[in-house]
Design a protein around this motif. Structure first.
Motif, PDB file in Angstrom:
ATOM      1  N   ILE A   1      55.444  37.741  33.988  1.00  0.00           N
ATOM      2  CA  ILE A   1      56.065  38.801  33.203  1.00  0.00           C
ATOM      3  C   ILE A   1      55.151  39.254  32.061  1.00  0.00           C
ATOM      4  O   ILE A   1      54.913  40.442  31.866  1.00  0.00           O
ATOM      5  CB  ILE A   1      57.400  38.301  32.593  1.00  0.00           C
ATOM      6  N   ASN A   2      54.672  38.269  31.305  1.00  0.00           N
ATOM      7  CA  ASN A   2      53.798  38.566  30.167  1.00  0.00           C
ATOM      8  C   ASN A   2      52.810  37.402  29.994  1.00  0.00           C
ATOM      9  O   ASN A   2      52.688  36.570  30.888  1.00  0.00           O
ATOM     10  CB  ASN A   2      54.641  38.818  28.901  1.00  0.00           C
TER      11      ASN A   2
ATOM     12  N   SER B   1      52.943  34.873  28.015  1.00  0.00           N
ATOM     13  CA  SER B   1      53.488  33.557  27.635  1.00  0.00           C
ATOM     14  C   SER B   1      53.893  32.759  28.873  1.00  0.00           C
ATOM     15  O   SER B   1      55.047  32.782  29.284  1.00  0.00           O
ATOM     16  CB  SER B   1      54.707  33.693  26.725  1.00  0.00           C
TER      17      SER B   1
HETATM   18  C1  LIG Z   1      57.590  36.909  27.677  1.00  0.00           C
HETATM   19  O1  LIG Z   1      58.725  36.936  28.542  1.00  0.00           O
HETATM   20  C2  LIG Z   1      59.664  35.916  28.277  1.00  0.00           C
HETATM   21  C3  LIG Z   1      60.725  35.966  29.365  1.00  0.00           C
HETATM   22  O2  LIG Z   1      61.285  37.247  29.475  1.00  0.00           O
HETATM   23  C4  LIG Z   1      60.212  36.099  26.879  1.00  0.00           C
HETATM   24  O3  LIG Z   1      61.138  35.063  26.595  1.00  0.00           O
HETATM   25  C5  LIG Z   1      59.062  36.057  25.882  1.00  0.00           C
HETATM   26  O4  LIG Z   1      59.538  36.323  24.568  1.00  0.00           O
HETATM   27  C6  LIG Z   1      57.993  37.076  26.243  1.00  0.00           C
HETATM   28  N1  LIG Z   1      56.834  36.889  25.379  1.00  0.00           N
HETATM   29  C7  LIG Z   1      56.250  37.895  24.752  1.00  0.00           C
HETATM   30  C8  LIG Z   1      55.032  37.543  23.952  1.00  0.00           C
HETATM   31  O5  LIG Z   1      56.643  39.041  24.825  1.00  0.00           O
END
Ligand SMILES: *[C@@H]1O[C@H](CO)[C@@H](O)[C@H](O)[C@H]1NC(C)=O
Length: 330
Positions: free
Chosen positions: A68-69, A71
């Protein structure tokens, strides 16, 4: 045989014929062991063998992963880090949702509409891997597949997929040179296969997932036999579970929650599901047959009582007043 029975049997044979024809690739997949295309264990040098360096490398040294991203959840960080650390001379690309969409918008705009319209995020995660392999070449690895050894021996084949047990192939680890005809075929057909199969899990598997890829691989291999066109198959023992295996699977729950777990489960058990589908169809057919027989018996009785009103039906069902009707029409 009574005429009604004959008609019933013929109609059913026609329906079964259509189904078998429509599912012929699926059925042939059940009997495909991929042995002809397997990458033989003997061809893969041991992890620290000097033969690893002497083999021709066709696939570019790039590792692709998707999330997704940026992290990455803790449970996959170790496996991901192992892939990065073992391959410090490879390029590493993590395809986040945003990066994936930008890439499709820039390079494959004709597909953007389908890409954006996919109802399940996992369909985009499936689709992007085919596009980046086609575009850049390299090796795609699912985040829950950590690396167990260097992937160099797998760079020696123009394209490869991974075999799943008991049949079919998966899309969780794949490699390819850029612009390989198989991945061209895959990205060209993604839009056609984007159908709604009512059940979300089946829609995902059949539109972008392992079932989709298995069917396309089977179709493609029917008429592509040149060495550079062939898609080789990584067998289960080379995939995981041994010191010489390439991957090291981490047990972790899925990143899309319960839904995706079911999808993954169905992806792994699609053979079972296909067979169950046929069994259910047979049972439904049997019930229809039984209802039909009951109905024929009853209408046979009543038509005697009611005379010629039932002429048409008794003609189909072979009732005794069939000849009366024929006489009347003559
Ligand atoms: C990345 O995605 C997760 C799951 O949706 C979310 O909890 C997290 O905050 C996101 N991280 C960033 C850096 O946007």
């Amino acid at each position: 045989m009574r005429r009604g029975t004959a008609i019933f049997v013929v109609i059913n044979l026609i329906i079964i014929g259509f189904l078998v024809n429509a599912c012929s690739t699926l059925i042939s997949l059940l009997f495909e062991d991929a042995a002809r295309f397997a990458i033989p264990a003997a061809e893969i040098p041991a992890p620290d063998s000097s033969l690893n360096e002497s083999r021709t490398q066709l696939i570019p040294r790039i590792i692709h992963q998707t999330y997704i991203n940026e992290s990455i959840p803790l449970k996959w960080q170790k496996g991901q880090q192992a892939c990065v650390d073992l391959h410090d001379d490879y390029e590493y690309i993590l395809w986040t949702d945003e990066k994936s969409r930008d890439f499709i918008a820039k390079e494959y705009e004709w597909f953007l509409k389908t890409f954006d319209a996919y109802p399940f995020p996992i369909q985009r995660a499936d689709a992007i891997r085919y596009f980046v392999l086609y575009h850049y070449g390299g090796i795609y690895i699912d985040l829950d597949d950590g690396c167990n050894r260097r992937l160099d021996p797998l760079l020696s084949y123009p394209a490869w997929l991974r075999r799943t047990v008991p049949t079919g192939i998966s899309n969780d680890a794949m490699g390819s040179v850029p612009q390989h005809p198989f991945f061209k075929y895959v990205i060209e057909l993604l839009s056609d296969y984007n159908r709604n199969w009512v059940l979300p899990y089946i829609s995902v598997m059949g539109s972008t997932g392992p079932l989709f890829l298995s069917v396309l691989w089977k179709q493609y291999m029917r008429n592509h036999n040149e060495p550079e066109e062939i898609v080789r198959v990584l067998m289960p023992a080379e995939y995981k579970g041994h010191t010489w295996s390439f991957f090291n699977i981490s047990k972790g729950s899925s990143w899309h929650g319960q839904d995706a777990q079911t999808i993954f489960w169905m992806g792994k058990h699609w053979l079972f599901l296909t067979v169950s589908g046929f069994v259910v169809a047979a049972v439904v057919g049997g019930c229809l047959w039984w209802l039909w027989s009951m109905w024929v018996m009853n209408s046979g009785k009543t038509s005697h009582g009611r005379g010629k009103q039932h002429g048409f039906w008794s003609r189909i069902t072979g009732g005794e007043d069939r000849y009366e009707l024929v006489d009347r029409m003559a």
